[in-house]
Design a protein around this motif. Structure first.
Motif, PDB file in Angstrom:
ATOM      1  N   ALA A   8       0.804  -1.091   0.009  1.00  0.00           N
ATOM      2  CA  ALA A   8       0.067  -0.032  -0.211  1.00  0.00           C
ATOM      3  C   ALA A   8       1.113   1.495   0.059  1.00  0.00           C
ATOM      4  CB  ALA A   8      -0.914   0.001   1.389  1.00  0.00           C
ATOM      5  N   ASN A   9       1.884   1.385   0.910  1.00  0.00           N
ATOM      6  CA  ASN A   9       2.801   2.567   0.792  1.00  0.00           C
ATOM      7  C   ASN A   9       3.472   2.814  -0.287  1.00  0.00           C
ATOM      8  OD1 ASN A   9       2.218   3.206   3.576  1.00  0.00           O
ATOM      9  ND2 ASN A   9       3.872   1.961   4.230  1.00  0.00           N
ATOM     10  N   VAL A  10       3.981   1.686  -1.279  1.00  0.00           N
ATOM     11  CA  VAL A  10       4.524   1.931  -2.466  1.00  0.00           C
ATOM     12  C   VAL A  10       3.469   2.711  -3.420  1.00  0.00           C
ATOM     13  CG1 VAL A  10       5.929   1.034  -4.485  1.00  0.00           C
ATOM     14  CG2 VAL A  10       6.393   0.109  -1.829  1.00  0.00           C
ATOM     15  N   ALA A  11       2.512   2.092  -3.520  1.00  0.00           N
ATOM     16  CA  ALA A  11       1.244   2.387  -4.404  1.00  0.00           C
ATOM     17  C   ALA A  11       1.170   3.972  -3.895  1.00  0.00           C
ATOM     18  CB  ALA A  11      -0.002   1.617  -4.227  1.00  0.00           C
ATOM     19  N   VAL A  12       1.062   4.275  -2.865  1.00  0.00           N
ATOM     20  CA  VAL A  12       0.670   5.775  -2.401  1.00  0.00           C
ATOM     21  C   VAL A  12       1.961   6.707  -2.717  1.00  0.00           C
ATOM     22  CG1 VAL A  12       0.543   7.354  -0.239  1.00  0.00           C
ATOM     23  CG2 VAL A  12      -0.843   5.096  -0.593  1.00  0.00           C
ATOM     24  N   ALA A  13       3.257   6.091  -2.566  1.00  0.00           N
ATOM     25  CA  ALA A  13       4.224   6.907  -2.816  1.00  0.00           C
ATOM     26  C   ALA A  13       4.327   7.300  -4.403  1.00  0.00           C
ATOM     27  CB  ALA A  13       5.566   6.192  -2.397  1.00  0.00           C
ATOM     28  N   ALA A  14       3.741   6.296  -5.152  1.00  0.00           N
ATOM     29  CA  ALA A  14       3.839   6.551  -6.624  1.00  0.00           C
ATOM     30  C   ALA A  14       2.693   7.573  -6.929  1.00  0.00           C
ATOM     31  CB  ALA A  14       3.944   5.265  -7.429  1.00  0.00           C
ATOM     32  N   ALA A  15       1.821   7.386  -6.245  1.00  0.00           N
ATOM     33  CA  ALA A  15       0.769   8.322  -6.680  1.00  0.00           C
ATOM     34  C   ALA A  15       0.861   9.778  -6.253  1.00  0.00           C
ATOM     35  CB  ALA A  15      -0.779   7.811  -5.680  1.00  0.00           C
ATOM     36  N   ARG A  16       1.394   9.893  -5.161  1.00  0.00           N
ATOM     37  CA  ARG A  16       2.108  11.228  -4.719  1.00  0.00           C
ATOM     38  C   ARG A  16       2.843  11.922  -5.639  1.00  0.00           C
ATOM     39  NH1 ARG A  16       0.359  14.735  -0.888  1.00  0.00           N
ATOM     40  NH2 ARG A  16       2.325  14.688   0.196  1.00  0.00           N
ATOM     41  N   LEU A  17       3.634  10.922  -6.499  1.00  0.00           N
ATOM     42  CA  LEU A  17       4.401  11.478  -7.706  1.00  0.00           C
ATOM     43  C   LEU A  17       3.797  11.574  -8.945  1.00  0.00           C
ATOM     44  CD1 LEU A  17       7.658   9.388  -6.396  1.00  0.00           C
ATOM     45  CD2 LEU A  17       7.482  11.795  -6.137  1.00  0.00           C
TER      46      LEU A  17
ATOM     47  N   HIS B  48      -9.985   1.589   3.054  1.00  0.00           N
ATOM     48  CA  HIS B  48     -10.470   1.929   1.557  1.00  0.00           C
ATOM     49  C   HIS B  48     -10.442   3.610   1.752  1.00  0.00           C
ATOM     50  CE1 HIS B  48     -11.790  -1.607  -0.434  1.00  0.00           C
ATOM     51  NE2 HIS B  48     -12.134  -2.167   0.887  1.00  0.00           N
ATOM     52  N   GLN B  49     -10.789   4.155   2.577  1.00  0.00           N
ATOM     53  CA  GLN B  49     -10.828   5.667   2.525  1.00  0.00           C
ATOM     54  C   GLN B  49      -9.626   6.420   2.359  1.00  0.00           C
ATOM     55  OE1 GLN B  49     -13.096   7.258   5.998  1.00  0.00           O
ATOM     56  NE2 GLN B  49     -11.953   9.211   6.034  1.00  0.00           N
ATOM     57  N   ALA B  50      -8.560   5.716   3.081  1.00  0.00           N
ATOM     58  CA  ALA B  50      -7.256   6.296   2.987  1.00  0.00           C
ATOM     59  C   ALA B  50      -6.724   6.249   1.606  1.00  0.00           C
ATOM     60  CB  ALA B  50      -6.520   5.822   4.229  1.00  0.00           C
ATOM     61  N   LEU B  51      -6.826   5.203   0.940  1.00  0.00           N
ATOM     62  CA  LEU B  51      -6.360   4.666  -0.625  1.00  0.00           C
ATOM     63  C   LEU B  51      -7.042   5.568  -1.286  1.00  0.00           C
ATOM     64  CD1 LEU B  51      -6.423   0.692  -0.438  1.00  0.00           C
ATOM     65  CD2 LEU B  51      -4.529   2.340  -0.514  1.00  0.00           C
ATOM     66  N   ARG B  52      -8.236   5.848  -1.118  1.00  0.00           N
ATOM     67  CA  ARG B  52      -9.000   6.888  -2.010  1.00  0.00           C
ATOM     68  C   ARG B  52      -8.462   8.475  -1.942  1.00  0.00           C
ATOM     69  NH1 ARG B  52     -14.385   4.089  -0.197  1.00  0.00           N
ATOM     70  NH2 ARG B  52     -14.306   2.158  -1.606  1.00  0.00           N
ATOM     71  N   GLU B  53      -8.304   8.722  -0.650  1.00  0.00           N
ATOM     72  CA  GLU B  53      -7.759  10.017  -0.279  1.00  0.00           C
ATOM     73  C   GLU B  53      -6.426  10.199  -0.960  1.00  0.00           C
ATOM     74  OE1 GLU B  53      -8.167  10.460   3.714  1.00  0.00           O
ATOM     75  OE2 GLU B  53     -10.209  10.760   3.662  1.00  0.00           O
TER      76      GLU B  53
ATOM     77  N   ALA C 293      10.827   4.845   4.856  1.00  0.00           N
ATOM     78  CA  ALA C 293      12.000   5.335   3.756  1.00  0.00           C
ATOM     79  C   ALA C 293      11.855   4.255   2.738  1.00  0.00           C
ATOM     80  CB  ALA C 293      13.164   5.472   4.509  1.00  0.00           C
ATOM     81  N   GLY C 294      11.952   3.147   2.966  1.00  0.00           N
ATOM     82  CA  GLY C 294      11.955   1.866   1.952  1.00  0.00           C
ATOM     83  C   GLY C 294      10.966   2.110   0.932  1.00  0.00           C
ATOM     84  N   ASP C 295       9.756   2.319   1.517  1.00  0.00           N
ATOM     85  CA  ASP C 295       8.570   2.268   0.435  1.00  0.00           C
ATOM     86  C   ASP C 295       8.540   3.531  -0.379  1.00  0.00           C
ATOM     87  OD1 ASP C 295       7.736   0.064   1.731  1.00  0.00           O
ATOM     88  OD2 ASP C 295       6.592   0.819   3.346  1.00  0.00           O
TER      89      ASP C 295
ATOM     90  N   CYS D 275       4.335   7.268   7.749  1.00  0.00           N
ATOM     91  CA  CYS D 275       4.872   6.567   6.421  1.00  0.00           C
ATOM     92  C   CYS D 275       4.029   6.954   5.269  1.00  0.00           C
ATOM     93  CB  CYS D 275       4.642   4.750   6.438  1.00  0.00           C
ATOM     94  SG  CYS D 275       5.729   4.085   7.679  1.00  0.00           S
ATOM     95  N   SER D 276       2.862   6.355   5.235  1.00  0.00           N
ATOM     96  CA  SER D 276       1.740   6.743   3.922  1.00  0.00           C
ATOM     97  C   SER D 276       1.801   8.348   3.595  1.00  0.00           C
ATOM     98  CB  SER D 276       0.519   5.997   3.938  1.00  0.00           C
ATOM     99  OG  SER D 276      -0.036   6.283   5.279  1.00  0.00           O
ATOM    100  N   SER D 277       1.296   9.035   4.928  1.00  0.00           N
ATOM    101  CA  SER D 277       1.023  10.243   4.863  1.00  0.00           C
ATOM    102  C   SER D 277       2.223  11.301   4.840  1.00  0.00           C
ATOM    103  CB  SER D 277       0.165  10.875   5.894  1.00  0.00           C
ATOM    104  OG  SER D 277       0.836  10.521   7.171  1.00  0.00           O
ATOM    105  N   ALA D 278       3.364  10.553   4.850  1.00  0.00           N
ATOM    106  CA  ALA D 278       4.656  11.398   4.821  1.00  0.00           C
ATOM    107  C   ALA D 278       5.197  11.382   3.518  1.00  0.00           C
ATOM    108  CB  ALA D 278       5.659  10.861   5.699  1.00  0.00           C
ATOM    109  N   MET D 279       4.540  10.419   2.372  1.00  0.00           N
ATOM    110  CA  MET D 279       5.335  10.279   0.976  1.00  0.00           C
ATOM    111  C   MET D 279       5.404  11.902   0.392  1.00  0.00           C
ATOM    112  SD  MET D 279       6.207   7.208   1.240  1.00  0.00           S
ATOM    113  CE  MET D 279       5.545   5.892   2.003  1.00  0.00           C
ATOM    114  N   PRO D 280       6.243  12.124  -0.250  1.00  0.00           N
ATOM    115  CA  PRO D 280       6.364  13.426  -0.902  1.00  0.00           C
ATOM    116  C   PRO D 280       5.956  13.555  -2.117  1.00  0.00           C
ATOM    117  CG  PRO D 280       8.635  12.108  -1.033  1.00  0.00           C
ATOM    118  CD  PRO D 280       7.519  11.104  -0.198  1.00  0.00           C
ATOM    119  N   THR D 281       5.650  14.745  -2.631  1.00  0.00           N
ATOM    120  CA  THR D 281       5.153  14.936  -3.991  1.00  0.00           C
ATOM    121  C   THR D 281       6.562  15.346  -4.773  1.00  0.00           C
ATOM    122  OG1 THR D 281       5.307  17.418  -3.482  1.00  0.00           O
ATOM    123  CG2 THR D 281       3.249  16.204  -3.186  1.00  0.00           C
TER     124      THR D 281
END
Length: 339
Positions: free
Chosen positions: A41-50, A70-75, A284-286, A322-328
């Motif tokens: 999930a975190n890797v998918a979020v990291a890519a989405a943030r980019l 589910h709510q978090a993924l959609r957000e 960090a790894g994700d 982790c997830s909410s910290a992923m950078p743009t």
């Protein structure tokens, strides 16, 4: 499906319960934050943030924590269509302790069985997996059935689609070595001396890691994780062994020594770490993984891709979650410009 995904990940997902106080044990923590967690999930979020179109294949419990995921993924802009409930098991939660700069013990609550290990081969959308520009699986998905068979079946379907397509073969297929010894009957945490986690656990995992690598084109992991797959600990020897096992690109993370990337065509990049004041190193790894996917999709050369991924990982290490910290993209570029 009118458009293929930039990235589909498959594997672990749950709720991270992180203390809002650092430097104290869980016994003394008074307040916690709740976050989307799990490497896939975190890797998918990291890519989405980019800016990448991403989705995740996983499962949750049929409970409020599952609804939260589910709510978090959609957000975060991650497609959750392949995240389905398992009524028999609760959504997993993971607690951590935060002792910067390098001690972050994890406590997994995934019993009697984690829903993300109840992915069945017949449930897979093989067409979508074959069409994704990058497909990403993790070592955790191999630790129990039916997830083990589903993970290997997904990799085989991807490889078969590539063989049939010829020059139109799908893009990279990434195997995140993702070694969690406790899921294989071993001991120890997620990092540190891999040899201390138990020879029996590594021996149990290695045949399945080898099977996954036969249908992957990229392998990524730290030295401990690479040891599970190869039996070796020297980073350059690990990278060569991973290439010999079938991948085209081996990425070996070396902690304070940086990251080594070796391509089958002879290209090599060894990039030093990006120094930051570490708050929580667990995501960090994700973040590195999502940025690696962004670089692969962008067609970057090895060295700039590793520097970018290192920077993305460093940014998350300097933050609590982790997830909410992923950078743009803008945050990574600004960070690199300031170095």
């Amino acid at each position: 499906m009118t458009e293929s995904y930039d990235l589909i990940t498959m594997g672990r997902m749950g709720v991270d319960i992180y203390p809002l106080q650092t430097g104290v044990s869980l016994a003394q923590v008074e307040t916690f934050g709740k976050f989307l967690g799990g490497s896939a999930a975190n890797v998918a979020v990291a890519a989405a943030r980019l800016g990448r179109r991403s989705a995740v294949i996983s499962r949750t419990g049929k409970d409020p924590f599952g609804e939260f995921l589910h709510q978090a993924l959609r957000e975060f802009g991650v497609d959750d269509r392949w995240v389905t409930p398992v009524a028999a098991y609760p959504t997993p939660v993971t607690f951590c302790e935060i002792f910067p700069p390098d001690d972050f013990p994890l406590y997994f609550y995934r019993r009697p069985k984690a829903p993300d290990l109840v992915i069945h081969p017949e449930e897979l959308d093989r067409e979508a997996i074959a069409a994704a520009r990058i497909f990403w699986v993790t070592g955790t998905g191999l630790c129990e059935e039916p997830s083990r068979s589903a993970t290997l079946a997904a990799l085989e379907a991807r490889a078969e689609a590539g063989a049939e397509a010829g020059s139109g073969a799908p893009g990279p297929t990434v195997f995140d070595l993702d070694w969690r010894p406790m899921f294989w009957g071993g001991e120890g945490g997620a990092s540190g001396d891999g040899r201390a986690t138990g020879a029996a656990a590594r021996a149990a995992a290695r045949p399945y890691y080898e099977a996954a690598l036969r249908n992957a084109t990229v392998a990524v992991g730290n030295v401990d994780e690479a040891e599970v797959a190869t039996g070796l600990r020297d980073p350059k020897a690990c990278a060569q062994a991973l290439l010999d096992m079938g991948v085209e690109l081996a990425v070996v993370k070396q902690g304070p020594k940086g990251v080594l990337a070796v391509h089958r065509d002879g290209r090599v990049a060894e990039v030093p770490p990006t120094p930051v004041e570490v708050v929580n190193g667990l995501g960090a790894g994700d973040s590195f993984g999502g940025a690696l996917c962004h670089g692969l999709l962008s067609g970057w050369e090895l060295e700039p891709m590793m520097r970018y991924a290192n920077a993305a990982g460093a940014i998350v290490a300097s933050r609590l979650a982790c997830s909410s910290a992923m950078p743009t993209r803008e945050e990574v570029e600004e960070f690199l410009t300031g170095r």
